[in-house]
Design a protein around this motif. Structure first.
Motif, PDB file in Angstrom:
ATOM      1  N   ALA A   7      53.793  36.463  23.839  1.00  0.00           N
ATOM      2  CA  ALA A   7      52.359  36.649  23.598  1.00  0.00           C
ATOM      3  C   ALA A   7      51.527  35.956  24.674  1.00  0.00           C
ATOM      4  O   ALA A   7      50.547  36.522  25.181  1.00  0.00           O
ATOM      5  N   ILE A   8      51.911  34.736  25.037  1.00  0.00           N
ATOM      6  CA  ILE A   8      51.192  34.022  26.098  1.00  0.00           C
ATOM      7  C   ILE A   8      51.344  34.771  27.419  1.00  0.00           C
ATOM      8  O   ILE A   8      50.401  34.868  28.209  1.00  0.00           O
ATOM      9  N   GLY A   9      52.549  35.319  27.657  1.00  0.00           N
ATOM     10  CA  GLY A   9      52.770  36.116  28.852  1.00  0.00           C
ATOM     11  C   GLY A   9      51.869  37.338  28.893  1.00  0.00           C
ATOM     12  O   GLY A   9      51.350  37.711  29.956  1.00  0.00           O
ATOM     13  N   ALA A  10      51.646  37.966  27.735  1.00  0.00           N
ATOM     14  CA  ALA A  10      50.748  39.126  27.667  1.00  0.00           C
ATOM     15  C   ALA A  10      49.325  38.720  28.014  1.00  0.00           C
ATOM     16  O   ALA A  10      48.634  39.405  28.785  1.00  0.00           O
ATOM     17  N   PHE A  11      48.872  37.602  27.447  1.00  0.00           N
ATOM     18  CA  PHE A  11      47.529  37.113  27.769  1.00  0.00           C
ATOM     19  C   PHE A  11      47.418  36.786  29.253  1.00  0.00           C
ATOM     20  O   PHE A  11      46.386  37.064  29.887  1.00  0.00           O
ATOM     21  N   LEU A  12      48.482  36.209  29.822  1.00  0.00           N
ATOM     22  CA  LEU A  12      48.452  35.835  31.232  1.00  0.00           C
ATOM     23  C   LEU A  12      48.338  37.066  32.127  1.00  0.00           C
ATOM     24  O   LEU A  12      47.513  37.097  33.049  1.00  0.00           O
ATOM     25  N   LEU A  13      49.139  38.100  31.862  1.00  0.00           N
ATOM     26  CA  LEU A  13      49.106  39.304  32.694  1.00  0.00           C
ATOM     27  C   LEU A  13      47.738  39.981  32.643  1.00  0.00           C
ATOM     28  O   LEU A  13      47.184  40.363  33.677  1.00  0.00           O
ATOM     29  N   VAL A  14      47.214  40.143  31.442  1.00  0.00           N
ATOM     30  CA  VAL A  14      45.922  40.815  31.299  1.00  0.00           C
ATOM     31  C   VAL A  14      44.812  39.987  31.936  1.00  0.00           C
ATOM     32  O   VAL A  14      43.924  40.529  32.607  1.00  0.00           O
ATOM     33  N   THR A  15      44.875  38.671  31.757  1.00  0.00           N
ATOM     34  CA  THR A  15      43.850  37.796  32.339  1.00  0.00           C
ATOM     35  C   THR A  15      43.900  37.820  33.857  1.00  0.00           C
ATOM     36  O   THR A  15      42.859  37.829  34.531  1.00  0.00           O
ATOM     37  N   ILE A  16      45.115  37.843  34.408  1.00  0.00           N
ATOM     38  CA  ILE A  16      45.252  37.935  35.870  1.00  0.00           C
ATOM     39  C   ILE A  16      44.625  39.226  36.379  1.00  0.00           C
ATOM     40  O   ILE A  16      43.895  39.233  37.381  1.00  0.00           O
ATOM     41  N   ASN A  17      44.908  40.341  35.699  1.00  0.00           N
ATOM     42  CA  ASN A  17      44.362  41.629  36.137  1.00  0.00           C
ATOM     43  C   ASN A  17      42.836  41.652  36.073  1.00  0.00           C
ATOM     44  O   ASN A  17      42.190  42.337  36.862  1.00  0.00           O
ATOM     45  N   ARG A  18      42.259  40.886  35.147  1.00  0.00           N
ATOM     46  CA  ARG A  18      40.799  40.818  35.051  1.00  0.00           C
ATOM     47  C   ARG A  18      40.219  39.801  36.030  1.00  0.00           C
ATOM     48  O   ARG A  18      39.101  39.977  36.529  1.00  0.00           O
ATOM     49  N   ALA A  19      40.986  38.754  36.301  1.00  0.00           N
ATOM     50  CA  ALA A  19      40.451  37.660  37.108  1.00  0.00           C
ATOM     51  C   ALA A  19      40.500  37.939  38.604  1.00  0.00           C
ATOM     52  O   ALA A  19      39.568  37.579  39.336  1.00  0.00           O
ATOM     53  N   LEU A  20      41.578  38.548  39.074  1.00  0.00           N
ATOM     54  CA  LEU A  20      41.747  38.705  40.518  1.00  0.00           C
ATOM     55  C   LEU A  20      40.622  39.504  41.183  1.00  0.00           C
ATOM     56  O   LEU A  20      40.182  39.131  42.279  1.00  0.00           O
ATOM     57  N   PRO A  21      40.142  40.617  40.589  1.00  0.00           N
ATOM     58  CA  PRO A  21      39.009  41.308  41.236  1.00  0.00           C
ATOM     59  C   PRO A  21      37.758  40.441  41.332  1.00  0.00           C
ATOM     60  O   PRO A  21      36.977  40.561  42.284  1.00  0.00           O
ATOM     61  N   ILE A  22      37.574  39.545  40.356  1.00  0.00           N
ATOM     62  CA  ILE A  22      36.388  38.676  40.369  1.00  0.00           C
ATOM     63  C   ILE A  22      36.423  37.721  41.551  1.00  0.00           C
ATOM     64  O   ILE A  22      35.379  37.413  42.150  1.00  0.00           O
ATOM     65  N   VAL A  23      37.622  37.259  41.923  1.00  0.00           N
ATOM     66  CA  VAL A  23      37.745  36.334  43.054  1.00  0.00           C
ATOM     67  C   VAL A  23      37.965  37.075  44.369  1.00  0.00           C
ATOM     68  O   VAL A  23      38.268  36.459  45.387  1.00  0.00           O
ATOM     69  N   GLY A  24      37.848  38.415  44.318  1.00  0.00           N
ATOM     70  CA  GLY A  24      37.875  39.201  45.553  1.00  0.00           C
ATOM     71  C   GLY A  24      39.244  39.584  46.071  1.00  0.00           C
ATOM     72  O   GLY A  24      39.408  39.829  47.266  1.00  0.00           O
ATOM     73  N   ILE A  25      40.238  39.655  45.191  1.00  0.00           N
ATOM     74  CA  ILE A  25      41.593  40.034  45.602  1.00  0.00           C
ATOM     75  C   ILE A  25      41.793  41.520  45.331  1.00  0.00           C
ATOM     76  O   ILE A  25      41.461  42.016  44.258  1.00  0.00           O
ATOM     77  N   SER A  26      42.344  42.252  46.300  1.00  0.00           N
ATOM     78  CA  SER A  26      42.487  43.697  46.207  1.00  0.00           C
ATOM     79  C   SER A  26      43.518  44.108  45.161  1.00  0.00           C
ATOM     80  O   SER A  26      44.335  43.302  44.703  1.00  0.00           O
ATOM     81  N   ASP A  27      43.490  45.393  44.819  1.00  0.00           N
ATOM     82  CA  ASP A  27      44.400  45.929  43.805  1.00  0.00           C
ATOM     83  C   ASP A  27      45.860  45.767  44.218  1.00  0.00           C
ATOM     84  O   ASP A  27      46.727  45.494  43.386  1.00  0.00           O
ATOM     85  N   PHE A  28      46.145  45.929  45.503  1.00  0.00           N
ATOM     86  CA  PHE A  28      47.524  45.769  45.975  1.00  0.00           C
ATOM     87  C   PHE A  28      48.050  44.378  45.664  1.00  0.00           C
ATOM     88  O   PHE A  28      49.162  44.208  45.166  1.00  0.00           O
ATOM     89  N   TRP A  29      47.242  43.368  45.965  1.00  0.00           N
ATOM     90  CA  TRP A  29      47.687  42.001  45.744  1.00  0.00           C
ATOM     91  C   TRP A  29      47.741  41.652  44.262  1.00  0.00           C
ATOM     92  O   TRP A  29      48.509  40.789  43.851  1.00  0.00           O
ATOM     93  N   GLN A  30      46.940  42.334  43.454  1.00  0.00           N
ATOM     94  CA  GLN A  30      47.047  42.143  42.002  1.00  0.00           C
ATOM     95  C   GLN A  30      48.450  42.515  41.538  1.00  0.00           C
ATOM     96  O   GLN A  30      49.100  41.784  40.791  1.00  0.00           O
TER      97      GLN A  30
END
Length: 351
Positions: A291-314
């Motif tokens: 469950a924590i892993g699920a929260f981590l993956l989804v949060t990463i996918n939401r967070a990386l665009p905010i900090v300016g990281i491209s889809d490839f690097w996500q």
């Protein structure tokens, strides 16, 4: 000279326990992943306060991972038995479309009946997977890869170019996607209730412990007389049921269902379980970690665009996390094996 008797009584009594607790926490995979999750949330919030401190930000932080959490919990149980279920994304899509069709053709159908229908269809599809794996003696990877395409094909044939829209479903059902209780989304509460029930069963019931025994050493479990076939089938049925529930939740969350519903999410479910500490070779791990892993993956996918990281690097970051988790599992397993061998040799020498 200081002795144990010179210390306060409660310190002498509780110090070993405290050290044991601290040691357990420091070696806890779940805790490590949770700390990474918190660090990402804090860092992203500094970049954009709306990531958490807004009504939509807080709701999305909790409700968006709910779908993946349900799938990851079911996936964790299957992986613990030394199997894998790649069909959950197709089951999710199929039951999400079923949800829309039931409501569009029966507008007054009770919401509970639709939830039960989605879970029942998921159970049936999971049962098909379990029976073929348990009785066919074919690797689960092969079976569920096949049913992934079969179930997706049934979905595409049934839906065609049709699309379920929000207007096809009742407002009370769609409200579940936005409704909250004490600022916690209802869909998140449903997912957490499922997590608590499955986690409690795995760690308190005899059947739950048998899942771990089967995954740890199938041959020993067979010699011991454990019901391996029944447990493996039960694991797939549970995974299918939770995927069916996730399909209903998907319809409530997004309000529309197209032929792409659930496409590729099965790999995220496997990744969430593995990142959360469920050993890909079976026998260890918890649904809490998944469950924590699920929260981590989804949060990463939401967070990386905010900090300016491209889809490839996500995608690269997620892939790196999965690889690192598998490598860590193998390193820890090898270390534990060496410790067991050393302890055995020491016992023999002392005897």
């Amino acid at each position: 000279m200081s002795t144990v008797l010179d210390r306060p009584a409660d310190q002498a009594e509780h110090s070993p326990h405290s050290r044991s607790l601290v040691s357990t926490l420091l070696h806890s995979r779940e805790l490590a992943v949770a700390l990474v999750l918190i660090a990402i949330i804090v860092f992203t919030t500094f970049q954009s306060s709306g990531f958490v401190f807004s009504s939509d930000g807080w709701r999305n932080l909790l409700v968006t991972p709910s779908l993946l959490l349900l799938l990851a919990v079911g996936q964790a149980v299957v992986i613990v038995t030394r199997n894998v279920d790649l069909s959950v994304g197709s089951i999710l899509g199929l039951t999400a479309y079923l949800t829309g069709k039931l409501f569009s053709e029966n507008p007054n159908l009770p919401i509970l009946v639709v939830f039960l229908a989605g879970i029942a269809v998921g159970c049936l599809l999971g049962l098909v997977n379990g029976v073929m794996v348990a009785f066919g003696k074919v690797p689960a990877l092969v079976i569920t890869l096949g049913t992934l395409y079969v179930y997706r094909g049934i979905f595409l044939t049934w839906a065609g170019s049709d699309r379920i829209n929000a207007s096809d479903m009742p407002g009370d059902f769609l409200a579940l996607g936005t409704k909250t209780v004490l600022s916690i989304p209802v869909l998140t509460i449903i997912a957490l209730a499922v997590l608590a029930a499955v986690g409690y069963y795995l760690h308190t019931a005899r059947g739950g412990r048998e899942f771990y025994a089967i995954g740890s050493d199938p041959e020993a479990a067979k010699l011991y007389g454990l019901p391996i076939t029944r447990r493996v089938i039960a694991a797939f049925v549970l995974s299918g049921a939770l995927a069916g529930l996730a399909g209903v939740v998907y319809a409530a969350r997004y309000g529309t269902v197209s032929s792409g519903a659930g496409l590729g999410i099965e790999f995220q479910a496997v990744g969430a379980a593995v990142i959360g500490g469920v050993a890909i070779f079976g026998g260890s791990g918890t649904v809490w970690g998944a469950a924590i892993g699920a929260f981590l993956l989804v949060t990463i996918n939401r967070a990386l665009p905010i900090v300016g990281i491209s889809d490839f690097w996500q995608r690269a970051v997620v892939g790196a996390l999965i690889i690192a988790a598998i490598v860590l599992d193998r390193v820890l397993a090898a270390r534990q094996e060496r410790q067991l061998v050393a302890a055995r040799d020491e016992a023999r020498n002392s005897a």
